[in-house]
Design an enzyme around this catalytic site. Structure first.
Site, PDB file in Angstrom:
ATOM      1  N   LYS A   1      -0.174  85.891 -30.318  1.00 26.26           N
ATOM      2  CA  LYS A   1       1.257  85.835 -30.610  1.00 26.26           C
ATOM      3  C   LYS A   1       1.580  86.676 -31.849  1.00 26.26           C
ATOM      4  CE  LYS A   1       1.760  81.265 -28.463  1.00 26.26           C
ATOM      5  NZ  LYS A   1       2.057  79.820 -28.693  1.00 26.26           N
TER       6      LYS A   1
ATOM      7  N   TYR B   1       7.943  81.257 -20.675  1.00 30.55           N
ATOM      8  CA  TYR B   1       8.015  79.842 -21.072  1.00 30.55           C
ATOM      9  C   TYR B   1       9.109  79.088 -20.305  1.00 30.55           C
ATOM     10  CZ  TYR B   1       4.640  80.280 -24.906  1.00 30.55           C
ATOM     11  OH  TYR B   1       3.484  80.446 -25.643  1.00 30.55           O
TER      12      TYR B   1
ATOM     13  N   ARG C   1      -9.127  77.425 -23.185  1.00 34.98           N
ATOM     14  CA  ARG C   1      -8.300  76.434 -23.893  1.00 34.98           C
ATOM     15  C   ARG C   1      -9.119  75.710 -24.963  1.00 34.98           C
ATOM     16  NH1 ARG C   1      -2.645  75.897 -22.991  1.00 34.98           N
ATOM     17  NH2 ARG C   1      -2.844  73.631 -22.975  1.00 34.98           N
TER      18      ARG C   1
ATOM     19  N   THR D   1      -2.677  72.313 -28.918  1.00 31.14           N
ATOM     20  CA  THR D   1      -1.398  73.013 -29.162  1.00 31.14           C
ATOM     21  C   THR D   1      -0.971  72.916 -30.619  1.00 31.14           C
ATOM     22  OG1 THR D   1      -0.736  72.485 -26.908  1.00 31.14           O
ATOM     23  CG2 THR D   1       1.021  73.144 -28.419  1.00 31.14           C
TER      24      THR D   1
ATOM     25  N   ASN E   1       1.299  79.045 -33.928  1.00 30.04           N
ATOM     26  CA  ASN E   1      -0.076  78.689 -33.546  1.00 30.04           C
ATOM     27  C   ASN E   1      -0.887  79.851 -32.961  1.00 30.04           C
ATOM     28  OD1 ASN E   1       1.208  78.712 -31.100  1.00 30.04           O
ATOM     29  ND2 ASN E   1       0.654  76.631 -30.496  1.00 30.04           N
TER      30      ASN E   1
ATOM     31  N   HIS F   1      -1.826  82.091 -27.222  1.00 34.48           N
ATOM     32  CA  HIS F   1      -1.515  81.386 -25.973  1.00 34.48           C
ATOM     33  C   HIS F   1      -2.685  81.538 -25.016  1.00 34.48           C
ATOM     34  CE1 HIS F   1       0.271  80.403 -22.090  1.00 34.48           C
ATOM     35  NE2 HIS F   1      -0.247  81.542 -21.651  1.00 34.48           N
TER      36      HIS F   1
ATOM     37  N   GLU G   1       0.880  84.161 -14.652  1.00 36.38           N
ATOM     38  CA  GLU G   1       1.097  84.854 -15.933  1.00 36.38           C
ATOM     39  C   GLU G   1       0.485  86.268 -15.916  1.00 36.38           C
ATOM     40  OE1 GLU G   1      -0.433  82.041 -18.783  1.00 36.38           O
ATOM     41  OE2 GLU G   1       1.245  80.672 -18.459  1.00 36.38           O
TER      42      GLU G   1
HETATM   43  P1  RTP Z   1       0.772  77.969 -25.134  1.00 32.21           P
HETATM   44  O1  RTP Z   1       1.496  77.861 -23.791  1.00 32.21           O
HETATM   45  O2  RTP Z   1       1.490  78.826 -26.119  1.00 32.21           O
HETATM   46  O3  RTP Z   1      -0.679  78.305 -24.976  1.00 32.21           O
HETATM   47  O4  RTP Z   1       0.779  76.529 -25.766  1.00 32.21           O
HETATM   48  P2  RTP Z   1       0.324  75.191 -25.107  1.00 32.21           P
HETATM   49  O5  RTP Z   1       0.114  75.317 -23.635  1.00 32.21           O
HETATM   50  O6  RTP Z   1      -0.845  74.715 -25.923  1.00 32.21           O
HETATM   51  O7  RTP Z   1       1.595  74.269 -25.396  1.00 32.21           O
HETATM   52  P3  RTP Z   1       3.004  74.166 -24.656  1.00 32.21           P
HETATM   53  O8  RTP Z   1       3.349  72.724 -24.622  1.00 32.21           O
HETATM   54  O9  RTP Z   1       3.031  74.952 -23.387  1.00 32.21           O
HETATM   55  O10 RTP Z   1       3.965  74.856 -25.717  1.00 32.21           O
HETATM   56  C1  RTP Z   1       4.130  76.229 -25.752  1.00 32.21           C
HETATM   57  C2  RTP Z   1       4.320  76.686 -27.170  1.00 32.21           C
HETATM   58  O11 RTP Z   1       5.549  76.147 -27.664  1.00 32.21           O
HETATM   59  C3  RTP Z   1       5.434  75.952 -29.045  1.00 32.21           C
HETATM   60  N1  RTP Z   1       5.737  74.565 -29.347  1.00 32.21           N
HETATM   61  N2  RTP Z   1       6.507  74.208 -30.329  1.00 32.21           N
HETATM   62  N3  RTP Z   1       8.033  72.739 -32.186  1.00 32.21           N
HETATM   63  C4  RTP Z   1       7.335  72.079 -31.262  1.00 32.21           C
HETATM   64  O12 RTP Z   1       7.302  70.869 -31.188  1.00 32.21           O
HETATM   65  C5  RTP Z   1       6.572  72.878 -30.308  1.00 32.21           C
HETATM   66  N4  RTP Z   1       5.857  72.405 -29.326  1.00 32.21           N
HETATM   67  C6  RTP Z   1       5.323  73.482 -28.697  1.00 32.21           C
HETATM   68  C7  RTP Z   1       4.018  76.306 -29.461  1.00 32.21           C
HETATM   69  O13 RTP Z   1       3.997  77.665 -29.902  1.00 32.21           O
HETATM   70  C8  RTP Z   1       3.268  76.165 -28.156  1.00 32.21           C
HETATM   71  O14 RTP Z   1       2.096  76.923 -28.152  1.00 32.21           O
END
Ligand code: RTP
Length: 150
Positions: A11, A51, A87, A93, A114, A117, A128
Protein backbone atom coordinates in the site's frame (compact mmCIF):
# COMPACT_ATOMS: atom_id res chain seq x y z
CA UNK A 1 -1.41 -27.24 -5.73
CA UNK A 2 1.94 -25.54 -6.13
CA UNK A 3 0.53 -23.18 -8.78
CA UNK A 4 -1.97 -21.43 -6.49
CA UNK A 5 -1.76 -17.66 -6.89
CA UNK A 6 -2.50 -14.69 -4.67
CA UNK A 7 -2.69 -10.95 -5.13
CA UNK A 8 -0.35 -9.02 -2.84
CA UNK A 9 -0.22 -5.23 -2.81
CA UNK A 10 2.19 -2.95 -0.98
CA UNK A 11 0.00 0.00 0.00
CA UNK A 12 1.08 3.67 -0.35
CA UNK A 13 2.55 3.83 3.19
CA UNK A 14 4.62 0.69 2.55
CA UNK A 15 6.02 2.22 -0.64
CA UNK A 16 6.73 5.62 0.95
CA UNK A 17 8.41 4.00 3.94
CA UNK A 18 10.85 2.04 1.78
CA UNK A 19 9.46 -1.41 2.61
CA UNK A 20 9.16 -2.74 -0.96
CA UNK A 21 12.40 -4.73 -1.00
CA UNK A 22 11.85 -6.08 2.53
CA UNK A 23 8.36 -7.33 1.69
CA UNK A 24 9.39 -8.91 -1.61
CA UNK A 25 12.30 -10.62 0.18
CA UNK A 26 9.98 -12.18 2.76
CA UNK A 27 7.80 -13.82 0.09
CA UNK A 28 10.79 -14.86 -2.03
CA UNK A 29 12.77 -16.35 0.87
CA UNK A 30 9.73 -18.45 1.83
CA UNK A 31 10.01 -20.10 -1.59
CA UNK A 32 7.12 -18.42 -3.41
CA UNK A 33 7.46 -17.35 -7.03
CA UNK A 34 6.86 -13.79 -8.23
CA UNK A 35 4.65 -13.91 -11.33
CA UNK A 36 3.82 -10.24 -11.89
CA UNK A 37 4.76 -6.87 -10.40
CA UNK A 38 4.14 -3.21 -11.22
CA UNK A 39 4.13 0.16 -9.46
CA UNK A 40 1.06 2.23 -10.21
CA UNK A 41 -1.12 5.07 -9.03
CA UNK A 42 -4.64 3.96 -8.11
CA UNK A 43 -7.75 5.83 -9.24
CA UNK A 44 -10.67 6.33 -6.86
CA UNK A 45 -12.83 4.09 -9.08
CA UNK A 46 -10.27 1.29 -9.03
CA UNK A 47 -9.81 1.45 -5.24
CA UNK A 48 -13.59 1.40 -4.80
CA UNK A 49 -13.82 -1.67 -7.03
CA UNK A 50 -11.07 -3.49 -5.14
CA UNK A 51 -12.71 -2.83 -1.77
CA UNK A 52 -16.34 -3.01 -3.01
CA UNK A 53 -17.29 -5.51 -0.28
CA UNK A 54 -16.41 -2.89 2.36
CA UNK A 55 -18.44 -0.06 0.78
CA UNK A 56 -20.93 0.07 3.67
CA UNK A 57 -18.21 0.39 6.33
CA UNK A 58 -17.73 3.76 8.05
CA UNK A 59 -14.01 3.72 7.20
CA UNK A 60 -14.60 3.11 3.44
CA UNK A 61 -14.02 6.74 2.37
CA UNK A 62 -10.80 6.98 4.37
CA UNK A 63 -9.65 3.61 3.02
CA UNK A 64 -10.18 4.71 -0.59
CA UNK A 65 -8.32 8.02 0.02
CA UNK A 66 -5.46 6.11 1.65
CA UNK A 67 -5.19 3.75 -1.33
CA UNK A 68 -5.08 6.73 -3.71
CA UNK A 69 -2.56 8.74 -1.64
CA UNK A 70 0.52 7.48 -3.52
CA UNK A 71 1.71 4.65 -5.73
CA UNK A 72 1.20 1.03 -4.75
CA UNK A 73 3.20 -2.03 -5.80
CA UNK A 74 0.86 -4.68 -7.20
CA UNK A 75 2.12 -8.27 -7.32
CA UNK A 76 1.08 -11.83 -8.05
CA UNK A 77 2.83 -14.54 -6.03
CA UNK A 78 2.54 -18.27 -6.68
CA UNK A 79 3.08 -21.44 -4.65
CA UNK A 80 1.47 -24.16 -2.55
CA UNK A 81 -1.17 -22.63 -0.20
CA UNK A 82 0.16 -19.16 -1.03
CA UNK A 83 -3.18 -17.47 -0.22
CA UNK A 84 -3.34 -18.79 3.35
CA UNK A 85 0.38 -18.67 4.00
CA UNK A 86 0.57 -15.18 2.49
CA UNK A 87 -1.98 -13.98 5.04
CA UNK A 88 0.16 -15.53 7.80
CA UNK A 89 3.26 -13.76 6.51
CA UNK A 90 1.27 -10.50 6.46
CA UNK A 91 -0.31 -10.83 9.92
CA UNK A 92 -3.67 -9.74 11.36
CA UNK A 93 -5.57 -6.81 9.81
CA UNK A 94 -5.00 -4.66 12.88
CA UNK A 95 -1.24 -4.38 13.47
CA UNK A 96 -1.92 -4.17 17.22
CA UNK A 97 -3.05 -7.81 16.99
CA UNK A 98 -0.33 -8.94 14.53
CA UNK A 99 2.37 -11.22 15.89
CA UNK A 100 5.98 -10.06 15.82
CA UNK A 101 7.64 -11.69 12.83
CA UNK A 102 4.72 -10.88 10.54
CA UNK A 103 4.93 -7.89 8.18
CA UNK A 104 2.24 -5.91 9.98
CA UNK A 105 3.54 -7.04 13.38
CA UNK A 106 7.01 -5.76 12.52
CA UNK A 107 6.38 -2.63 10.48
CA UNK A 108 3.17 -0.81 11.43
CA UNK A 109 0.96 0.36 14.25
CA UNK A 110 -2.52 1.36 13.05
CA UNK A 111 -5.16 -0.53 11.03
CA UNK A 112 -5.60 2.45 8.69
CA UNK A 113 -1.87 2.34 7.77
CA UNK A 114 -1.21 -1.39 7.62
CA UNK A 115 1.24 -1.33 4.66
CA UNK A 116 0.09 -4.39 2.72
CA UNK A 117 -2.89 -6.24 1.28
CA UNK A 118 -3.19 -9.97 0.64
CA UNK A 119 -6.13 -11.88 -0.87
CA UNK A 120 -8.20 -13.74 1.73
CA UNK A 121 -9.32 -16.72 -0.43
CA UNK A 122 -8.44 -18.41 -3.72
CA UNK A 123 -11.64 -17.06 -5.35
CA UNK A 124 -10.95 -13.47 -4.29
CA UNK A 125 -7.31 -13.89 -5.38
CA UNK A 126 -8.43 -14.85 -8.89
CA UNK A 127 -10.85 -11.93 -8.97
CA UNK A 128 -8.22 -9.44 -7.73
CA UNK A 129 -5.53 -10.72 -10.13
CA UNK A 130 -7.97 -10.09 -13.00
CA UNK A 131 -8.76 -6.63 -11.65
CA UNK A 132 -5.13 -5.51 -11.20
CA UNK A 133 -3.49 -7.44 -14.04
CA UNK A 134 -5.98 -7.42 -16.93
CA UNK A 135 -2.94 -7.74 -19.22
CA UNK A 136 -2.15 -11.15 -17.65
CA UNK A 137 0.88 -12.34 -15.74
CA UNK A 138 4.35 -13.45 -16.74
CA UNK A 139 4.53 -17.16 -17.53
CA UNK A 140 7.95 -18.75 -16.97
CA UNK A 141 9.33 -21.86 -15.34
CA UNK A 142 11.29 -21.05 -12.19
CA UNK A 143 14.31 -23.33 -11.98
CA UNK A 144 14.24 -23.92 -8.22
CA UNK A 145 11.00 -25.93 -7.83
CA UNK A 146 12.79 -29.19 -7.10
CA UNK A 147 14.46 -27.50 -4.12
CA UNK A 148 11.11 -26.35 -2.68
CA UNK A 149 8.61 -29.17 -3.43
CA UNK A 150 9.13 -32.94 -3.10
P1 RTP B 1 -6.63 -6.17 3.18
O1 RTP B 1 -7.89 -6.50 2.37
O2 RTP B 1 -6.15 -4.77 2.96
O3 RTP B 1 -5.57 -7.21 3.03
O4 RTP B 1 -7.04 -6.22 4.70
P2 RTP B 1 -7.77 -7.37 5.45
O5 RTP B 1 -8.35 -8.39 4.53
O6 RTP B 1 -6.80 -7.87 6.48
O7 RTP B 1 -8.95 -6.56 6.17
P3 RTP B 1 -10.34 -6.03 5.61
O8 RTP B 1 -11.33 -6.24 6.69
O9 RTP B 1 -10.63 -6.54 4.24
O10 RTP B 1 -10.07 -4.46 5.53
C1 RTP B 1 -9.45 -3.89 4.43
C2 RTP B 1 -8.59 -2.74 4.86
O11 RTP B 1 -9.43 -1.72 5.39
C3 RTP B 1 -8.72 -1.01 6.37
N1 RTP B 1 -9.47 -1.04 7.61
N2 RTP B 1 -9.65 0.01 8.35
N3 RTP B 1 -10.44 1.80 10.38
C4 RTP B 1 -10.80 0.52 10.47
O12 RTP B 1 -11.44 0.08 11.40
C5 RTP B 1 -10.39 -0.37 9.39
N4 RTP B 1 -10.67 -1.64 9.30
C6 RTP B 1 -10.10 -2.07 8.16
C7 RTP B 1 -7.36 -1.67 6.54
O13 RTP B 1 -6.42 -0.99 5.71
C8 RTP B 1 -7.63 -3.06 6.00
O14 RTP B 1 -6.45 -3.68 5.57
Amino acid sequence: MSNERTYIMIKPDGVQRGLVAEIIARFARKGFTLRAMKMMNVTKEHAEKHYADLSSKPFFGGLVSYMCSGPVVAMVWEGKDVVKTGRKIIGATNPAASEPGTIRGDFCIEVGRNVIHGSDAVESANHEIGLWFPEGVCEYEPCAKAWIYE
